[in-house]
Design an enzyme around this catalytic site. Structure first.
Site, PDB file in Angstrom:
ATOM      1  N   CYS A  52      -4.331  -1.704   0.708  1.00  0.00           N
ATOM      2  CA  CYS A  52      -4.738  -2.193  -0.608  1.00  0.00           C
ATOM      3  C   CYS A  52      -6.104  -1.617  -1.007  1.00  0.00           C
ATOM      4  O   CYS A  52      -6.213  -0.427  -1.266  1.00  0.00           O
ATOM      5  CB  CYS A  52      -4.706  -3.713  -0.632  1.00  0.00           C
ATOM      6  SG  CYS A  52      -4.666  -4.406  -2.311  1.00  0.00           S
ATOM      7  N   GLU A 101       1.909  -6.651   6.014  1.00  0.00           N
ATOM      8  CA  GLU A 101       1.846  -7.881   6.819  1.00  0.00           C
ATOM      9  C   GLU A 101       2.417  -9.085   6.086  1.00  0.00           C
ATOM     10  O   GLU A 101       2.601 -10.148   6.693  1.00  0.00           O
ATOM     11  CB  GLU A 101       0.392  -8.161   7.224  1.00  0.00           C
ATOM     12  CG  GLU A 101      -0.460  -8.873   6.189  1.00  0.00           C
ATOM     13  CD  GLU A 101      -0.796  -8.037   4.956  1.00  0.00           C
ATOM     14  OE1 GLU A 101      -1.206  -8.613   3.941  1.00  0.00           O
ATOM     15  OE2 GLU A 101      -0.643  -6.796   5.008  1.00  0.00           O
ATOM     16  N   GLY A 147     -11.448  -6.623  -6.538  1.00  0.00           N
ATOM     17  CA  GLY A 147     -12.281  -5.874  -7.456  1.00  0.00           C
ATOM     18  C   GLY A 147     -12.083  -4.372  -7.469  1.00  0.00           C
ATOM     19  O   GLY A 147     -11.128  -3.810  -6.931  1.00  0.00           O
ATOM     20  N   HIS A 189       1.113  -4.571   0.934  1.00  0.00           N
ATOM     21  CA  HIS A 189       0.733  -5.402   2.086  1.00  0.00           C
ATOM     22  C   HIS A 189       1.892  -5.494   3.088  1.00  0.00           C
ATOM     23  O   HIS A 189       2.756  -6.361   2.969  1.00  0.00           O
ATOM     24  CB  HIS A 189       0.350  -6.806   1.617  1.00  0.00           C
ATOM     25  CG  HIS A 189      -0.998  -6.873   0.985  1.00  0.00           C
ATOM     26  ND1 HIS A 189      -2.142  -7.223   1.674  1.00  0.00           N
ATOM     27  CD2 HIS A 189      -1.393  -6.612  -0.281  1.00  0.00           C
ATOM     28  CE1 HIS A 189      -3.169  -7.176   0.866  1.00  0.00           C
ATOM     29  NE2 HIS A 189      -2.752  -6.809  -0.322  1.00  0.00           N
TER      30      HIS A 189
END
Length: 381
Positions: free
Chosen positions: A251, A354, A226, A352
């Protein structure tokens, strides 16, 4: 093949026909697309996709099934899954369920047989918007009325975040990290553990005073779904904790750090989703192949004067992909202990690290967080 039994109706009145799988239900969602060629289980279980209908641009989905060990979250919160072809007979010795079974168990509708190439181009050209997943018998007029009358929810982080504190410990830990859970992926916790961090995961609305009582070495702010402006609680917490702890955001966490420092965010036309986005590290000049999943971005014109600097940019559209509160030369320094910062070091990335799309292009960011916590412990910030 039997006749179509499902359809998608978009806000522009366009219709896409297909066949249902997963849960047999109607839904109104934000429609987005993902360009990844693999990793559909991780995508489906990523809380950042809460309430969204995901269109997979890769045509065959489900071919290796679902594996119990590969979930990013215990909750499956996406709104719907739309694919060209779904495989109900996976070839994978590890699989425990089919994709269709997972969606049915999670009450998530799926539609296959859709012209996803045309649909992705439509989203790219017209932008993301609302979509109705419905029965084939629903008329366009009925569908457009439902779209107009349905407001998309804005409480996704509240629903995704953990409800109470929990712990992820590792042997012989060197650092203690508090992670604010805005919809965090489990692989982030695993990466922090693998770097010698005990992790205390707290709900998104945990006050700054409570976090400081835990005496952490660093603060991590997670990804999540969102609009970042929908979680003012986290923004206020970060404002309070600036100058007190090293911070690392990924993020949504990146956007929240920007807002806490006074920068602004805006919604992208169709967002960035997939494991093939090139990002340039401005300190080193190196290009990373990154995994991304977001609808919002930091407005680069508002960063100046906030105490933050742009550290990474997206080479596809020049959007901000990273921020930090110390000099670029210090980011690239081989001996960071000699560097001096304005306050405990803060940095964030929009992508990201990861998710291993590179597969190891971005893992240095976790090492950087460790270095920053050590610097703060040694009083060298």
């Amino acid at each position: 093949m039997s006749s179509y039994n499902k359809k998608l109706i978009l806000e522009d009145g366009s219709e896409y026909l297909g066949y249902g799988f997963g849960a047999d239900k109607e839904a109104v969602c934000e429609i987005v697309f993902n360009t990844s060629m693999a990793g559909y289980q991780e995508i489906i279980s990523d809380p950042s996709y809460t309430d969204q209908a995901i269109v997979m641009s890769y045509p065959l989905i489900g071919n290796y099934g679902i594996t119990d060990e590969d979930f990013e979250s215990k909750m499956i919160n996406l709104g719907a899954l739309i694919v060209r072809e779904v495989n109900e007979f996976p070839s994978n010795f590890r699989f425990t369920r089919t994709l269709s079974e997972l969606l049915e168990d999670s009450d998530v509708p799926g539609v296959y047989g859709v012209d996803t190439r045309k649909l992705v181009r439509s989203i790219r050209d017209n932008g993301s918007g609302k979509v109705l997943i419905t029965d084939i018998s629903t008329t366009k007029e009925e569908g457009l009325k439902k779209l107009r009358e349905t407001e998309l929810r804005r409480d996704a982080v509240e629903r995704c975040s953990c409800k109470k504190r929990w712990y992820a410990r590792t042997s012989n830990h060197k650092f203690s990290v508090v992670a604010i859970d805005c919809g965090m992926k489990m692989n982030i916790v695993r990466e922090l553990n693998s770097h010698g961090c005990n992790v205390t995961v707290v709900p998104y609305n945990t006050p700054a005073e409570e976090i400081m009582k835990m005496n952490p070495d660093g603060l991590f702010i997670s990804n999540g779904p969102g609009d970042p402006e929908d979680v003012p609680e986290v923004i206020e917490t970060l404002k309070t904790l600036k100058g007190k702890l090293p911070m690392f955001g990924i993020c949504l966490g990146h956007q929240l750090i920007a807002l806490a420092h006074g920068a602004k965010t805006y919604k992208l036309k169709f967002g960035h989703r997939g494991g093939n986005h090139p990002v340039k590290d401005l300190a080193t000049g190196k290009i990373e192949i990154t995994s991304q999943n977001h609808s919002y971005a930091v407005d680069d014109s508002t960063v100046e004067g906030t105490g933050l600097k742009v550290s990474h940019i997206n080479l596809l559209d020049n959007t901000v992909e990273g921020l930090c509160n110390y000099e670029m030369t210090e980011v690239a320094a081989t001996e960071p202990a000699d560097a001096k910062a304005f306050e405990p070091r803060i940095f964030s990335v929009q992508y990201h690290p990861e998710s291993a799309p590179g597969p190891q292009d971005s893992t240095y960011l976790f090492d950087r967080f460790i270095s920053n916590m050590q610097l703060n412990k040694d009083g060298k910030n």
